[in-house]
Design an enzyme around this catalytic site. Structure first.
Site, PDB file in Angstrom:
ATOM      1  N   GLU A  39       0.847  -1.193   0.000  1.00  0.00           N
ATOM      2  CA  GLU A  39       0.000   0.000   0.000  1.00  0.00           C
ATOM      3  C   GLU A  39       0.885   1.247   0.000  1.00  0.00           C
ATOM      4  OE1 GLU A  39      -3.503   2.168   2.676  1.00  0.00           O
ATOM      5  OE2 GLU A  39      -2.618   0.274   3.346  1.00  0.00           O
ATOM      6  N   ASP A  69      -6.520   9.153   9.440  1.00  0.00           N
ATOM      7  CA  ASP A  69      -5.186   8.743   9.863  1.00  0.00           C
ATOM      8  C   ASP A  69      -4.837   9.324  11.222  1.00  0.00           C
ATOM      9  OD1 ASP A  69      -4.436   7.216   7.580  1.00  0.00           O
ATOM     10  OD2 ASP A  69      -4.252   9.089   6.464  1.00  0.00           O
TER      11      ASP A  69
END
Length: 271
Positions: free
Chosen positions: A54, A65
């Site tokens: 990723e 995040d």
């Protein structure tokens, strides 16, 4: 269940093949342009036994995040990171033998438009895409463009996803279903969230597509436990913390090798 009329893309074909051979799937994460030599980490990931990689395309407001990935994004942006620059770096790489999956927020997709964005991914050798702030009921345009260009658009499911929506996510996701282990942001955790097992059971009831569990998986023990429930794991913050602390590709490869061994040990354990 999976719609048989839709072709299986490169990410899903690769992961299904490895999963069906009994392998625990492993997808580590790196933020693009986080260091001058950031692509060297991709080779380290592959050498450590990654089944997919990723690659985060930094965005200035990464709402899903946690602190570590936010810091990595800020570092990359300060170095002049952009989608075009990251994809240009990827275009010059030799084949790593595993699919590359870009992850970013929908604003960056909209900047050039879904069709141009997906086409740019494919030209750079990227096979998959994760857009965590894109809800399934708004995914039609991007899903169509991704499919047309050969990019597997993987959708996310959380512990709070209701059953009808979960079935739709599982059906429309391509490559794998990204199971978010907890209600919160990315980041290292001291233990695997209790909600992870129930979520993966719910997903498995509605699809045979590979299920990767992410958010908070930081140690070999957590990877081993996650493998008992899901087909594999995504590891991001634990990698990026080491990179931000100065760990080079060889150091990160050694860390990831411990997670790879844990996944393999769990696969080999008697059931």
């Amino acid at each position: 269940m999976t719609n048989p009329t839709l072709a299986v893309g490169a990410v899903e074909h690769h992961l299904r093949e490895r999963r069906d051979a009994g392998r625990g799937l492993f997808m580590p994460y790196v933020t693009g342009c986080v260091t001058p030599n950031w692509t060297d980490y991709l080779r380290a990931f592959a050498d450590a036994g990654a089944d997919a990689i990723e690659i985060g395309l930094p965005f200035s407001d990464p709402t899903l995040d946690g602190v570590t990935i936010q810091q990595a994004s800020d570092t990359a942006l300060a170095r002049g990171a952009s989608t075009r620059r990251i994809l240009a770096d990827l275009s010059g790489l030799p084949d790593l033998g595993v699919p590359l999956v870009a992850s970013t927020y929908y604003n960056l997709v909209l900047h050039d438009g879904p069709e141009a964005f997906c086409a740019a991914l494919r030209r750079a050798g990227v096979d998959g895409l994760i857009v965590p702030d894109l809800p399934v009921h708004e995914a039609d345009e991007l899903a169509d463009m991704a499919a047309a260009t050969g990019v597997d658009l993987a959708l996310l499911a959380s512990p709070a996803t209701p059953e009808p929506r979960l079935a739709e996510i599982a059906d429309r996701s391509r490559g794998f279903v990204y199971a978010v282990s907890l209600m919160g942001t990315t980041g290292e955790q001291t233990a695997l969230a209790a909600s992870a097992a129930q979520l993966t059971r719910r997903i498995r009831r509605v699809t045979d597509r590979p299920v990767l569990l992410g958010f908070g998986i930081s140690t070999p023990d957590q990877a081993r436990e996650a493998r008992r429930h899901a087909d594999g794991v995504v590891v991001g913050a634990a990698v990026m913390r080491r990179v931000l602390d100065g760990a080079g590709p060889d150091d990160v490869r050694a860390f990831l090798a411990t997670l790879r061994r844990a996944l393999d040990q769990e696969c080999d354990a008697p059931r």
